[in-house]
Design a protein around this motif. Structure first.
Motif, mmCIF file in Angstrom:
data_model
loop_
_atom_site.group_PDB
_atom_site.id
_atom_site.type_symbol
_atom_site.label_atom_id
_atom_site.label_comp_id
_atom_site.label_asym_id
_atom_site.label_seq_id
_atom_site.Cartn_x
_atom_site.Cartn_y
_atom_site.Cartn_z
ATOM 1 N N TYR A 74 0.706 -1.241 -0.252
ATOM 2 C CA TYR A 74 -0.032 -0.211 0.292
ATOM 3 C C TYR A 74 1.098 1.717 -0.203
ATOM 4 O O TYR A 74 0.348 2.145 -1.429
ATOM 5 C CB TYR A 74 -0.594 0.165 0.777
ATOM 6 C CG TYR A 74 -1.968 1.640 1.310
ATOM 7 C CD1 TYR A 74 -2.976 1.505 0.402
ATOM 8 C CD2 TYR A 74 -1.221 2.773 1.821
ATOM 9 C CE1 TYR A 74 -3.174 2.981 0.508
ATOM 10 C CE2 TYR A 74 -1.759 3.513 1.932
ATOM 11 C CZ TYR A 74 -2.570 4.092 1.258
ATOM 12 O OH TYR A 74 -3.591 4.897 1.483
ATOM 13 N N TYR A 75 1.575 1.447 0.736
ATOM 14 C CA TYR A 75 2.441 2.232 1.324
ATOM 15 C C TYR A 75 3.567 2.877 0.259
ATOM 16 O O TYR A 75 3.495 4.227 -0.855
ATOM 17 C CB TYR A 75 3.584 2.488 2.756
ATOM 18 C CG TYR A 75 2.818 2.799 3.462
ATOM 19 C CD1 TYR A 75 2.061 4.147 3.774
ATOM 20 C CD2 TYR A 75 1.887 2.049 4.741
ATOM 21 C CE1 TYR A 75 0.738 4.095 5.144
ATOM 22 C CE2 TYR A 75 1.395 1.916 5.598
ATOM 23 C CZ TYR A 75 0.718 3.158 5.889
ATOM 24 O OH TYR A 75 -0.314 3.260 6.190
ATOM 25 N N ARG C 67 -10.002 8.453 8.986
ATOM 26 C CA ARG C 67 -8.386 8.357 8.756
ATOM 27 C C ARG C 67 -9.160 10.344 7.779
ATOM 28 O O ARG C 67 -9.859 10.460 8.439
ATOM 29 C CB ARG C 67 -8.410 8.532 7.279
ATOM 30 C CG ARG C 67 -7.361 7.150 6.986
ATOM 31 C CD ARG C 67 -7.326 6.654 5.853
ATOM 32 N NE ARG C 67 -9.017 6.152 4.852
ATOM 33 C CZ ARG C 67 -9.183 4.837 5.531
ATOM 34 N NH1 ARG C 67 -8.484 3.474 6.235
ATOM 35 N NH2 ARG C 67 -10.180 4.221 4.942
ATOM 36 N N LYS C 68 -7.629 11.406 8.623
ATOM 37 C CA LYS C 68 -8.165 12.373 8.334
ATOM 38 C C LYS C 68 -8.856 12.637 6.887
ATOM 39 O O LYS C 68 -8.424 12.892 6.046
ATOM 40 C CB LYS C 68 -6.733 12.990 8.652
ATOM 41 C CG LYS C 68 -6.906 14.171 9.799
ATOM 42 C CD LYS C 68 -5.221 15.093 10.190
ATOM 43 C CE LYS C 68 -5.741 16.454 10.491
ATOM 44 N NZ LYS C 68 -6.817 16.619 11.435
ATOM 45 N N GLU C 70 -11.991 11.985 5.923
ATOM 46 C CA GLU C 70 -13.208 11.785 5.959
ATOM 47 C C GLU C 70 -14.508 11.805 7.230
ATOM 48 O O GLU C 70 -14.556 11.722 7.658
ATOM 49 C CB GLU C 70 -12.868 10.181 6.442
ATOM 50 C CG GLU C 70 -11.209 9.531 5.353
ATOM 51 C CD GLU C 70 -11.984 8.348 4.594
ATOM 52 O OE1 GLU C 70 -12.191 7.543 5.442
ATOM 53 O OE2 GLU C 70 -10.989 7.883 3.823
ATOM 54 N N ASP C 178 -2.510 2.571 13.814
ATOM 55 C CA ASP C 178 -2.259 3.391 12.181
ATOM 56 C C ASP C 178 -1.879 3.642 10.510
ATOM 57 O O ASP C 178 -2.173 3.315 9.720
ATOM 58 C CB ASP C 178 -1.191 4.852 12.602
ATOM 59 C CG ASP C 178 -1.428 5.831 14.161
ATOM 60 O OD1 ASP C 178 -2.575 5.401 14.447
ATOM 61 O OD2 ASP C 178 -0.915 5.850 15.701
ATOM 62 N N MET C 179 -0.585 2.531 11.037
ATOM 63 C CA MET C 179 -0.855 2.006 9.830
ATOM 64 C C MET C 179 -1.748 1.425 9.275
ATOM 65 O O MET C 179 -1.757 1.163 7.520
ATOM 66 C CB MET C 179 0.689 0.966 10.024
ATOM 67 C CG MET C 179 1.925 1.330 10.569
ATOM 68 S SD MET C 179 3.226 0.242 9.852
ATOM 69 C CE MET C 179 3.597 -0.438 11.822
ATOM 70 N N LEU C 181 -4.811 1.477 9.410
ATOM 71 C CA LEU C 181 -5.916 2.890 8.714
ATOM 72 C C LEU C 181 -5.047 3.508 8.059
ATOM 73 O O LEU C 181 -5.831 3.012 6.844
ATOM 74 C CB LEU C 181 -6.199 3.883 10.454
ATOM 75 C CG LEU C 181 -7.450 5.185 9.968
ATOM 76 C CD1 LEU C 181 -8.230 3.675 10.183
ATOM 77 C CD2 LEU C 181 -7.146 5.490 11.206
ATOM 78 N N ASN C 182 -4.206 3.766 7.591
ATOM 79 C CA ASN C 182 -3.577 4.818 6.684
ATOM 80 C C ASN C 182 -3.288 3.825 5.661
ATOM 81 O O ASN C 182 -3.294 4.518 4.128
ATOM 82 C CB ASN C 182 -2.471 5.691 7.820
ATOM 83 C CG ASN C 182 -2.349 6.505 7.819
ATOM 84 O OD1 ASN C 182 -3.774 7.120 8.414
ATOM 85 N ND2 ASN C 182 -1.828 6.572 8.895
ATOM 86 N N LYS C 184 -5.701 1.236 4.458
ATOM 87 C CA LYS C 184 -7.327 1.426 4.457
ATOM 88 C C LYS C 184 -7.281 0.001 4.534
ATOM 89 O O LYS C 184 -8.291 -0.540 3.836
ATOM 90 C CB LYS C 184 -7.234 1.103 3.023
ATOM 91 C CG LYS C 184 -7.073 3.493 2.978
ATOM 92 C CD LYS C 184 -7.413 3.375 1.575
ATOM 93 C CE LYS C 184 -7.601 5.291 1.232
ATOM 94 N NZ LYS C 184 -6.885 5.242 -0.165
ATOM 95 N N TYR C 202 -6.827 12.919 14.083
ATOM 96 C CA TYR C 202 -8.151 11.578 13.081
ATOM 97 C C TYR C 202 -8.956 12.822 12.855
ATOM 98 O O TYR C 202 -9.241 13.680 13.247
ATOM 99 C CB TYR C 202 -8.177 11.136 13.751
ATOM 100 C CG TYR C 202 -7.063 9.693 14.454
ATOM 101 C CD1 TYR C 202 -6.880 8.992 13.516
ATOM 102 C CD2 TYR C 202 -6.608 9.953 15.092
ATOM 103 C CE1 TYR C 202 -5.648 8.232 13.890
ATOM 104 C CE2 TYR C 202 -4.844 9.105 15.479
ATOM 105 C CZ TYR C 202 -4.952 8.015 15.106
ATOM 106 O OH TYR C 202 -3.519 6.838 15.623
#
Lengths: 215, 252, 296
Positions: A74-75, C67-68, C70, C178-179, C181-182, C184, C202
């Motif tokens: 993903y990253y 997520r920031k 959204e 956090d990983m 969430l980011n 997805k 967030y």
């Protein structure tokens, strides 16, 4: 939670642990062979790349590698990683253990005296015959103790899959321990790992014995 | 002529180990090569058996070229397939035996004839048992090398080489790794082969043996053949000062 | 000889396992009695071996983290959540979890019924991926029957049902939240997730629970106030609000401790407390109450 429920819940985790274990062994052992051959390649750049690969695999925590395998796509490329969790775990374990196995194989191959190659060459064996008929059986015998060690480490390392919240037996033990405020699940997990390793050691001992007909 | 080597040169880095060596071996001849360690005699054998590649010179087996020299003076080997065929013309017995430890005595002997030469099984096994008998080892066929004494192992190694029916057999210090009381049984076997007119080249430190068994002795020192000829002459009345000195040191 | 020794070891482990198992069963057997005890709080207080100090470390709130950026998703989920407060689902689910029902902070009378999404108004092809930690009872944990549950899990399922979305549980490792969430792999962090200190990290959905951080001590320890903790050994679980508070707002207090011991899980800390290896545990009241009520 009754002991029965706990055991049946954890049995599911044990199956998942076994899945990680068997798939990792299945893929990493042959892959290690390929890595070892590349490591001994005469093409320098190939050698370097494999050396770096082995250094990274052995020099960084496996847990970090698992995170990298799972989140990396993903990253780095923005790919969706939905449903990829188990694949990432198997990839991470396989690539890591292949590096260790490659080094074990290399040690085994380098321990075979040059005279064996020369005797085979003078007798007219082809390179492939020499490797599979003469060298490999001797390598297997020499590396068996190290392989046993590595495989036992793998049984215990499967618990690192918790980093990706894969509910193998140790993650489940943690979860149940938290909800039941009890150490029992850890004891169950401990007994499971112990028995699993006992079986591994037993099987490997049998294989070692099978090779004991010569020194 | 079973083996012909002309003008062999071989260097390891800047060190020239073989300086223009020529050697011919006739059918039925037993040639001993003697000389101090580092004289290049083992290297000569390894070059003859293609374990080392020569820098320049020519090698022929039964008049078929294995290595020739081009106009630039560099050695050119024949194609791999051709070379493999020529490899079947010779056998090599190592100082360290180099038996395959994971194979039984019998399998050590039959494996190459079966899987390299692809000869019929019955014939190969019958011949192998014959060879073991000749080596006084017929009751050790099922044993593994680790269960044998050094002398027995070396005799198996000789049987293994003979099973390939070579035209010429090379021995690279065949008794040097053996305890003194075990050298006799190996030398006895080689002597018996000599009586059967087996063509052999033996690198050895066993002077009495070389004198008694060989038709010709070659004394090498510092990469050159210093002196060669009938063993009685070389041992009895050496012409060269270096030969005299070597033999004198040896007797002390 | 070696084999005999190994077998003996295995047997010892099995025996200890059986002993623990028996303890678990006993524990399961006493559950209903504990439910009764809440009706008679004084009786419980007399029996209790471990109590919270009257002074707390601070009050924090639990909310849903997205997520920031959204905002739309956050608003939809929050709206549906509020609708479930109005129709009583929130209270009904909360009532199943003794230890948190007193901390639920949303009241039907405070909610403006306007602008809330209609039941079934969501895109039915959408699957909402609920990210949570399975080590966090009673919000999200493995229940007695071995299934995944907890207040947050049930609420999230109810929200998805309300909107007509599919529900996908994504249990994650707390350190990797956090990983996850980011990347997805989940759409939210909804797992007793403290908002304080993370306001800017967030996009926040509805705040649905209070979370008071307290100090758990043995009833007979003589420790009555926060000041009594000077020179004592205090345990805390890594990466929790209590740990953050002690590293930040309550740093001055933490500095008076003889030692602040960090644990991987509260289970271990609690066992140390029982064994007298440490004097107190800093923990949020819900989790602490849960710990004391279920631990054998």
């Amino acid at each position: 939670m009754s002991l029965y429920t706990m055991l049946s819940t954890m049995a599911d985790g044990m199956l998942k642990t076994c899945a990680i274990f068997f798939l990792t062994v299945l893929f990493s052992m042959p892959l290690g062979m390929i890595v070892m051959l590349l490591r001994r390649s005469k093409i320098k750049p190939v050698q370097w790349i494999v050396k770096i690969y082995i250094a990274v695999m052995r020099g960084t925590p496996l847990m970090l590698q698992l995170l990298a395998w799972y989140f990396g796509p993903y990253y780095l490329f923005g790919w969706s990683i939905r449903g990829y969790r188990f694949t990432a775990i198997i990839l991470g374990f396989t690539m890591n253990y292949a590096a260790y196995f490659a080094e074990i194989y290399r040690g085994g191959i380098e321990s075979i005296p040059n005279g064996q190659y020369e005797a085979a060459e003078v007798l007219g064996y082809s390179k492939i015959q020499t490797f599979f008929k003469i060298i490999l059986p001797q390598v297997i015998k020499t590396i068996l103790p190290s392989v046993t060690n590595e495989v036992i480490t793998l049984v215990k390392d499967t618990s690192l899959a918790f980093a990706l919240a894969y509910s193998e037996v140790f993650a489940l033990a943690k979860q149940i321990a938290a909800s039941q405020t009890s150490f029992t699940p850890y004891v169950v997990a401990g007994v499971f790992y112990f028995i699993a390793n006992y079986v591994v050691a037993f099987v490997m001992e049998r294989i070692e014995k099978a090779f004991n007909y010569y020194k | 002529m079973v083996l012909e080597m002309n003008g062999i040169r071989k260097s390891f880095g800047s060190l020239e180990v073989l300086k223009n060596i020529s050697m011919q071996v006739d059918s039925g001849e037993v040639v001993s090569i003697i000389g101090p360690s580092g004289s290049g005699k083992s290297t000569l054998l390894r070059c003859a058996t293609f374990l080392e590649t020569i820098d320049s010179g020519e090698i022929f087996y039964t008049d078929k070229p294995a290595v020739t020299t081009n106009e630039a003076g560099k050695a050119v080997y024949v194609k791999a397939a051709e070379l493999n065929k020529l490899k079947q013309k010779f056998g090599l017995v190592f100082q360290q035996f180099n038996l395959f430890p994971h194979y039984s005595v019998l399998k050590n002997i039959v494996d190459a004839p079966l899987h390299v030469e692809k000869r019929p099984k019955d014939e190969v096994y019958a011949e192998a048992m014959e060879l073991l008998k000749k080596m006084d080892l017929e009751n050790r066929a099922k044993a593994y090398p680790c269960q044998l004494s050094g002398g027995q192992q070396q005799r198996v190694a000789i049987a293994r080489a003979l099973a390939m029916k070579p035209d010429i057999l090379f021995f690279d210090e065949p008794t040097s790794a053996l305890d003194p009381e075990l050298t006799g049984e190996v030398l006895k076997v080689i002597r018996r082969l000599a009586e059967e007119k087996m063509t052999m080249v033996v690198v050895t430190h066993e002077m009495p043996f070389a004198r008694a068994v060989s038709n010709r002795v070659i004394f090498m020192d510092q990469g050159v053949i210093v002196e060669q000829g009938d063993p009685e002459l070389v041992f009895g009345a050496p012409q060269q000062e270096r030969t005299k000195q070597f033999l004198r040191n040896y007797q002390q | 000889m070696k084999k005999v020794l190994c077998l003996l070891l295995a047997l010892t482990m099995l025996f200890s396992l059986c002993a623990c198992g028996a303890a678990v069963k006993e524990n399961a057997g006493t559950k209903p009695a504990e439910a009764d005890a809440t009706d008679a709080p004084e009786a419980e207080a007399q029996d209790a071996k471990f109590v919270f100090l009257d002074e707390d470390l601070g009050v924090e709130t639990y909310a849903i983290g997205f997520r920031k950026g959204e905002e739309e998703l956050a608003n939809t989920v929050s709206g549906a959540f509020k609708a479930l407060v109005l129709d009583g689902t929130y209270e009904q689910i909360g009532s199943k979890y003794e230890d948190i029902k007193d901390y639920l902070c949303l009241k039907a009378e405070d909610i403006d019924p306007a602008d809330l999404p209609e039941r079934g108004s969501g895109d039915s092809s959408f699957t909402f991926k609920h990210g949570f930690d399975l080590d966090y009872p009673p919000y999200s944990f493995r229940k007695d029957d071995g299934s995944v549950g907890g207040f947050d899990v049930e609420m999230c399922q109810a929200v998805c049902d309300y909107l007509g979305w599919g529900y996908e549980p994504v249990p994650f490792n707390w350190e990797a939240k956090d990983m996850e969430l980011n990347a997805k792999s989940c759409d939210c962090i909804w797992s007793g997730f403290t908002k304080e200190g993370r306001e800017d990290m967030y996009t926040w959905g509805v705040t649905y629970s209070n979370n008071t951080q307290g100090i758990l001590v043995a009833a007979d320890s003589g420790i009555k106030t926060l000041a009594d903790l000077a020179g004592k050994v205090v345990g805390v679980q890594i990466d929790t609000s209590a740990a953050e508070l002690l590293a930040d707002d309550q740093k001055a207090l933490a500095d008076t401790f003889a030692e602040l011991k960090t644990y991987e899980t509260y289970t271990v800390a609690y066992n140390d407390l029982k064994a007298g290896a440490i004097d107190a545990i800093a923990i949020d009241m819900t989790a602490g109450t849960y710990l004391v009520s279920t631990a054998s």
